[in-house]
Design a protein around this motif. Structure first.
Motif, short mmCIF file in Angstrom:
data_model
loop_
_atom_site.label_atom_id
_atom_site.label_comp_id
_atom_site.label_asym_id
_atom_site.label_seq_id
_atom_site.Cartn_x
_atom_site.Cartn_y
_atom_site.Cartn_z
N ASP A 318 42.18 23.21 33.57
CA ASP A 318 41.16 23.53 34.56
C ASP A 318 41.07 25.05 34.72
OD1 ASP A 318 39.42 23.71 36.65
OD2 ASP A 318 40.44 22.24 37.91
N PRO A 319 39.92 25.68 34.39
CA PRO A 319 39.79 27.14 34.51
C PRO A 319 39.98 27.64 35.94
CG PRO A 319 38.00 26.23 33.20
CD PRO A 319 38.72 25.06 33.82
N ALA A 320 39.73 26.75 36.93
CA ALA A 320 39.87 27.17 38.32
C ALA A 320 41.31 27.56 38.65
CB ALA A 320 39.40 26.05 39.25
N TYR A 321 42.29 26.97 37.96
CA TYR A 321 43.69 27.28 38.23
C TYR A 321 44.13 28.58 37.55
CZ TYR A 321 44.59 22.61 40.15
OH TYR A 321 44.60 21.49 40.91
N GLY A 322 43.85 28.70 36.26
CA GLY A 322 44.47 29.73 35.47
C GLY A 322 43.68 30.99 35.25
N SER A 323 42.33 30.91 35.27
CA SER A 323 41.55 32.07 34.87
C SER A 323 41.73 33.23 35.84
CB SER A 323 40.07 31.70 34.75
OG SER A 323 39.58 31.20 35.98
N GLY A 324 41.81 32.95 37.15
CA GLY A 324 41.96 34.02 38.14
C GLY A 324 43.25 34.80 37.99
N PRO A 325 44.43 34.15 38.15
CA PRO A 325 45.69 34.89 38.05
C PRO A 325 45.89 35.55 36.69
CG PRO A 325 46.03 32.75 39.05
CD PRO A 325 44.63 32.76 38.56
N LEU A 326 45.59 34.83 35.62
CA LEU A 326 45.83 35.37 34.28
C LEU A 326 44.88 36.52 33.97
CD1 LEU A 326 47.60 34.97 31.83
CD2 LEU A 326 45.94 33.32 30.94
N ALA A 327 43.61 36.35 34.31
CA ALA A 327 42.64 37.41 34.05
C ALA A 327 42.95 38.65 34.87
CB ALA A 327 41.23 36.91 34.35
N THR A 328 43.38 38.46 36.11
CA THR A 328 43.67 39.60 36.98
C THR A 328 44.77 40.47 36.41
OG1 THR A 328 42.98 38.41 38.97
CG2 THR A 328 44.46 40.28 39.28
N ILE A 329 45.86 39.85 35.99
CA ILE A 329 46.98 40.65 35.49
C ILE A 329 46.64 41.30 34.15
CG2 ILE A 329 48.23 38.83 34.25
CD1 ILE A 329 49.61 41.66 36.49
N LEU A 330 45.89 40.60 33.31
CA LEU A 330 45.47 41.21 32.04
C LEU A 330 44.58 42.42 32.29
CD1 LEU A 330 44.73 38.12 29.76
CD2 LEU A 330 46.53 39.83 29.45
N GLN A 331 43.64 42.27 33.24
CA GLN A 331 42.76 43.38 33.57
C GLN A 331 43.54 44.56 34.15
OE1 GLN A 331 40.21 41.25 36.17
NE2 GLN A 331 39.20 40.13 34.50
N ASP A 332 44.52 44.26 35.02
CA ASP A 332 45.32 45.32 35.63
C ASP A 332 46.09 46.12 34.57
OD1 ASP A 332 44.42 44.48 38.04
OD2 ASP A 332 46.30 43.59 38.72
N VAL A 333 46.78 45.41 33.69
CA VAL A 333 47.58 46.07 32.67
C VAL A 333 46.68 46.87 31.72
CG1 VAL A 333 49.10 45.69 30.70
CG2 VAL A 333 49.46 44.40 32.81
N MET A 334 45.57 46.25 31.28
CA MET A 334 44.67 46.95 30.38
C MET A 334 44.05 48.18 31.04
SD MET A 334 44.76 45.49 27.45
CE MET A 334 43.34 46.27 26.71
N SER A 335 43.70 48.07 32.32
CA SER A 335 43.11 49.20 33.04
C SER A 335 44.09 50.35 33.14
CB SER A 335 42.66 48.76 34.43
OG SER A 335 41.70 47.74 34.37
N LEU A 336 45.34 50.04 33.45
CA LEU A 336 46.36 51.08 33.56
C LEU A 336 46.61 51.76 32.21
CD1 LEU A 336 48.89 49.28 35.93
CD2 LEU A 336 47.50 51.27 36.48
N LEU A 337 46.70 50.96 31.16
CA LEU A 337 46.91 51.54 29.83
C LEU A 337 45.75 52.44 29.43
CD1 LEU A 337 48.38 48.45 27.93
CD2 LEU A 337 49.60 50.56 28.51
N ILE A 338 44.53 51.99 29.70
CA ILE A 338 43.35 52.78 29.37
C ILE A 338 43.34 54.08 30.19
CG2 ILE A 338 40.83 52.86 29.59
CD1 ILE A 338 40.87 49.82 28.94
N TYR A 339 43.65 53.97 31.47
CA TYR A 339 43.62 55.14 32.35
C TYR A 339 44.63 56.19 31.90
CZ TYR A 339 44.01 57.95 36.62
OH TYR A 339 44.06 58.98 37.52
#
Length: 348
Positions: A318-339
């Motif tokens: 179910d995307p409702a369970y996993g997409s939020g937490p998983l996407a958030t942390i991936l975005q955070d890590v990628m944003s920090l690395l890019i910055y």
């Protein structure tokens, strides 16, 4: 007269057999249970065009049908010619041939989608809809109760799609109605994964401790950058979870469109941010590093926000369970690395 009844009985048995043995094109839709053939009943009154009203009235009194409101008129090859409504049949003179009073009604093929069937019934104000095969041979009708079931099903399905639920599945209902302990058990693994990702994000920041100590202003923009990336990703996730259930485009097309959207969003945010930071801090290269990070983070966040719900759906989760937490942390890590990569490129 007995010969006519025998022919009609044989045709009815043939129709039932056709329903039991769907064609290949029907089999693909039949698994979903959303075709006209799923809902039809073959036990309906039939007549030939040369039969009289009296003969048909007699047969109606002698047999019990699942649905008797429509008398379906066929030729000797069992192709549907038209129908006569029961109330019109009762008022006919005894010797009137059925071919003289039949009316052509809209009909659907056996593999037609049930949503089109319901729309046809509403548009033409039909209480039952005749069903034929690809050769025009009569198979039966979809009765009123089945039409009501289809309308209810399609209405609920549309409401669920608006809420981001692909289908009225047991999995979707369980996510909303199960006991708190069960819901916590389903959600906690993803949040634990997010916790581990948070530790990874902290480690990323720690790796750039020297740069942060040298220019403390670099740290000022980390919360804002992470928030913007999360906000863009959350927007995309909400649109993706809902849109993937409505769109028939392939993933490559959807992903390409969302990446272009991310480019436009990132470019706009970067264009707004760069002069403001430059004006306030008086440091063009710091402003440029933040602007480049915002531009890149916008592209990455939209891609992750679309791809993850699709991937989880394909894996049966179910995307409702996993997409939020998983996407958030991936975005955070990628944003920090890019910055920090931009900071190293422009400031050190």
């Amino acid at each position: 007269m007995p010969q006519i009844e025998q022919m009609q009985k044989a045709n009815m048995e043939k129709a039932i057999e056709k329903k039991r043995r769907p064609t290949k094109s029907r089999k693909r839709n039949h698994r979903q249970g959303e075709t006209a053939g799923t809902h039809l009943t073959a036990s309906v009154p039939r007549a030939y065009s040369n039969e009289t009203a009296a003969a048909v009235q007699t047969r109606l009194r002698e047999h019990r049908f699942d649905h008797a409101e429509l008398i379906c008129i066929t030729d000797p090859e069992d192709r549907l010619l038209g129908c006569v409504v029961l109330e019109d049949l009762i008022a006919l003179p005894a010797e009137t041939p059925m071919g003289d009073v039949l009316k052509a009604l809209p009909m659907v093929r056996v593999d037609e989608d049930q949503e089109k069937l319901a729309s046809l019934a509403l548009h033409h104000r039909l209480t039952a809809v005749p069903v034929v095969d690809h050769g025009g041979h009569f198979l039966g009708v979809v009765p009123p109760l089945a039409l009501m079931h289809i309308l209810r099903h399609e209405h609920v399905e549309d409401l669920h799609r608006l809420a981001g639920i692909k289908r009225e599945t047991h999995q979707a209902r369980e996510a909303m109605e199960s006991a708190p302990l069960r819901r916590a058990r389903d959600r906690l693994p993803w949040l634990m994964l997010g916790l581990a990702g948070s530790a990874l994000a902290t480690q990323v920041v720690a790796q750039f401790e020297a740069q942060l100590q040298d220019r403390i202003a670099i740290a000022f923009f980390i919360p804002g950058l992470v928030y913007i990336a999360d906000a863009i990703g959350t927007q995309t996730e909400a649109i993706a979870v809902r849109g993937l259930s409505l769109s028939h485009a392939n993933l490559r097309s959807l992903l390409g469109g969302e990446m272009r959207t991310g480019l436009l969003i990132g470019l706009t945010l970067a264009a707004v941010t760069l002069p403001i930071i430059w004006l306030i801090f008086g440091d063009f290269y710091l402003a440029l590093a933040v602007a480049v990070a915002l531009f890149s983070a916008g592209c990455v966040a939209t891609t992750i926000g679309l791809f993850l719900p699709w991937l989880l759906g394909e894996l049966g989760t179910d995307p409702a369970y996993g997409s939020g937490p998983l996407a958030t942390i991936l975005q955070d890590v990628m944003s920090l690395l890019i910055y920090f990569a931009a900071v190293n490129l422009f400031l050190f």
